[in-house]
Design a protein around this motif. Sequence first.
Motif, PDB file in Angstrom:
ATOM      1  N   HIS A 127       0.959  -1.241   0.007  1.00 43.30           N
ATOM      2  CA  HIS A 127      -0.027  -0.003  -0.007  1.00 43.30           C
ATOM      3  C   HIS A 127       1.015   1.181   0.040  1.00 43.30           C
ATOM      4  O   HIS A 127       1.601   1.374   0.810  1.00 43.30           O
ATOM      5  CB  HIS A 127      -0.972  -0.080   1.062  1.00 43.30           C
ATOM      6  N   LEU A 151       6.309   4.448  -8.742  1.00 44.21           N
ATOM      7  CA  LEU A 151       5.568   3.154  -8.664  1.00 44.21           C
ATOM      8  C   LEU A 151       6.687   1.915  -9.192  1.00 44.21           C
ATOM      9  O   LEU A 151       6.229   0.706  -8.698  1.00 44.21           O
ATOM     10  CB  LEU A 151       4.532   2.980  -9.706  1.00 44.21           C
ATOM     11  N   GLU A 158      -0.230  -3.397  -4.418  1.00 45.71           N
ATOM     12  CA  GLU A 158      -1.698  -3.547  -4.707  1.00 45.71           C
ATOM     13  C   GLU A 158      -2.537  -2.547  -4.581  1.00 45.71           C
ATOM     14  O   GLU A 158      -3.642  -2.654  -5.041  1.00 45.71           O
ATOM     15  CB  GLU A 158      -1.999  -5.024  -3.627  1.00 45.71           C
ATOM     16  N   LEU A 160      -2.964   1.681  -4.233  1.00 42.96           N
ATOM     17  CA  LEU A 160      -2.442   2.900  -4.561  1.00 42.96           C
ATOM     18  C   LEU A 160      -3.393   4.140  -4.202  1.00 42.96           C
ATOM     19  O   LEU A 160      -4.645   4.172  -4.723  1.00 42.96           O
ATOM     20  CB  LEU A 160      -2.057   3.094  -5.944  1.00 42.96           C
ATOM     21  N   CYS A 216       4.150  -3.166 -11.534  1.00 38.97           N
ATOM     22  CA  CYS A 216       3.205  -3.404 -10.653  1.00 38.97           C
ATOM     23  C   CYS A 216       1.686  -2.884 -11.074  1.00 38.97           C
ATOM     24  O   CYS A 216       0.822  -3.430 -10.736  1.00 38.97           O
ATOM     25  CB  CYS A 216       3.396  -2.535  -9.364  1.00 38.97           C
ATOM     26  N   LEU A 217       1.558  -1.856 -11.837  1.00 36.67           N
ATOM     27  CA  LEU A 217       0.470  -1.252 -12.221  1.00 36.67           C
ATOM     28  C   LEU A 217      -0.431  -2.066 -13.306  1.00 36.67           C
ATOM     29  O   LEU A 217      -1.576  -2.440 -13.357  1.00 36.67           O
ATOM     30  CB  LEU A 217       0.620   0.177 -13.007  1.00 36.67           C
ATOM     31  N   VAL A 221      -1.529  -4.024  -9.116  1.00 34.51           N
ATOM     32  CA  VAL A 221      -2.439  -3.104  -8.404  1.00 34.51           C
ATOM     33  C   VAL A 221      -4.044  -3.236  -8.712  1.00 34.51           C
ATOM     34  O   VAL A 221      -4.531  -3.511  -9.933  1.00 34.51           O
ATOM     35  CB  VAL A 221      -2.228  -1.653  -9.008  1.00 34.51           C
ATOM     36  N   ILE A 224      -7.276   1.479  -6.633  1.00 35.51           N
ATOM     37  CA  ILE A 224      -6.815   2.700  -6.805  1.00 35.51           C
ATOM     38  C   ILE A 224      -7.994   3.792  -6.082  1.00 35.51           C
ATOM     39  O   ILE A 224      -8.907   3.564  -6.205  1.00 35.51           O
ATOM     40  CB  ILE A 224      -6.410   2.967  -8.161  1.00 35.51           C
ATOM     41  N   ALA A 246      -4.191  -0.595 -15.887  1.00 32.50           N
ATOM     42  CA  ALA A 246      -4.355  -1.264 -14.548  1.00 32.50           C
ATOM     43  C   ALA A 246      -5.427  -2.145 -15.091  1.00 32.50           C
ATOM     44  O   ALA A 246      -6.639  -2.319 -14.480  1.00 32.50           O
ATOM     45  CB  ALA A 246      -4.597  -0.359 -13.423  1.00 32.50           C
TER      46      ALA A 246
END
Length: 285
Positions: A127, A151, A158, A160, A216-217, A221, A224, A246
Motif C-alpha cells: 500500500h 511506482l 496492490e 495505490l 506493478c500497475l 494493483v 486505486i 491497470a
Amino acid sequence: MLADLMVEACGTVTALCLLDNTRLRRLAIRFCDNLATVAIGASQLLSFEYLGAIPDNSFLAGGSGGGFPAITSGKIDTYAAFPDEPEDLVKLSSFLQLFVATKHLHLCSTRMGSCFVNLPEFPSLTHLELNGRVLQCDDPALAIAVTSTILSQAPNLELLTLVFQAAPQDQESQQCNGPYRGRIEGELVDVHLLHYDKYDTIDYALLMVNTPVPPCLVNRVSKIELVHYQGGRAQRALAKFLLGNAPALKMLYCGFAEGPEWIQMQLMREIQGWVINETASKEFR
C-alpha cells in the motif's frame, strides 16, 4: 515499558536515545527542527512517522546497526524539502533505505512525489499513499513521469492512494490564473476547487512518449483511490494514465473536491471511460 511515543514541536531537544526500551511499537517525530540524532531499539518498532526537513543520513539509528525490518507502516512528510537540490534527494533516498521492509508507506511533499524520485526499491510494499499538490497549471507529462518512477520501485504494490492537496487560493490564482481569471473589482466569483473544460483534451499519445508503465500497475494493483480529486489537466492526465494501464484493477474509489454537482458528474463520466477493466467496481463521492 513505553510502547507509543510522539515527540512534537520540541525545539530544545537535540538527541533522543531509547536503546534500553524493547517494547516501543510506534514512534512519531514532528516539527523537531533541532533534533539531530535518534537511537532506538529496532526489534519491535512497527510504525514510524516523521514530519520535518530532510534529515541527515545519521539521523535515525537502530540498536542492531541495520534497518527496521519490523516496521509495517511508515509516514514521511518532507514539508521543507527542496526537490531541485540533488544532495537532498540522495539524502532522502538513503534515509528511506531504512524502511524498505515496510508494507504501508505514506509519502508527503509539497508537490506530489517530487521529493521521492530516487526512491529505493520496496519489495514488500503493498500500500502506497502519495500526498501533495498536482495543480491545474502543472506539466501533465511530469506528473505522470514522477508517479511512474515511484511506482516502478514497488513491484508488489496492490493498493495505490493519491491524496490531492489544494494550493491556497491566492497561490492557485497567481500561478495558474485560476478561479480569479477575469475578475473585476467588487465581483463575486465561485472559488470552488473543481476544474473541467470539455474542450481541454488530453494528448495521451504525446504524454506516453518515453514514459514506461510500471510493472506493478499492469500486474498487481487491484485498488486505486483518488482522494480530493479536483480535475484539471494534470490530474486528469495522471488519472487516465493510471486507470488505462491497470488491467488487474478490481476497485476504484474517487472522492471529489468541493464544487458544483454538474462538474463532479462530468468528471465521473470521464473517469469511468478510462478504466480499462470494465468489471472493476467504482465508487464516487
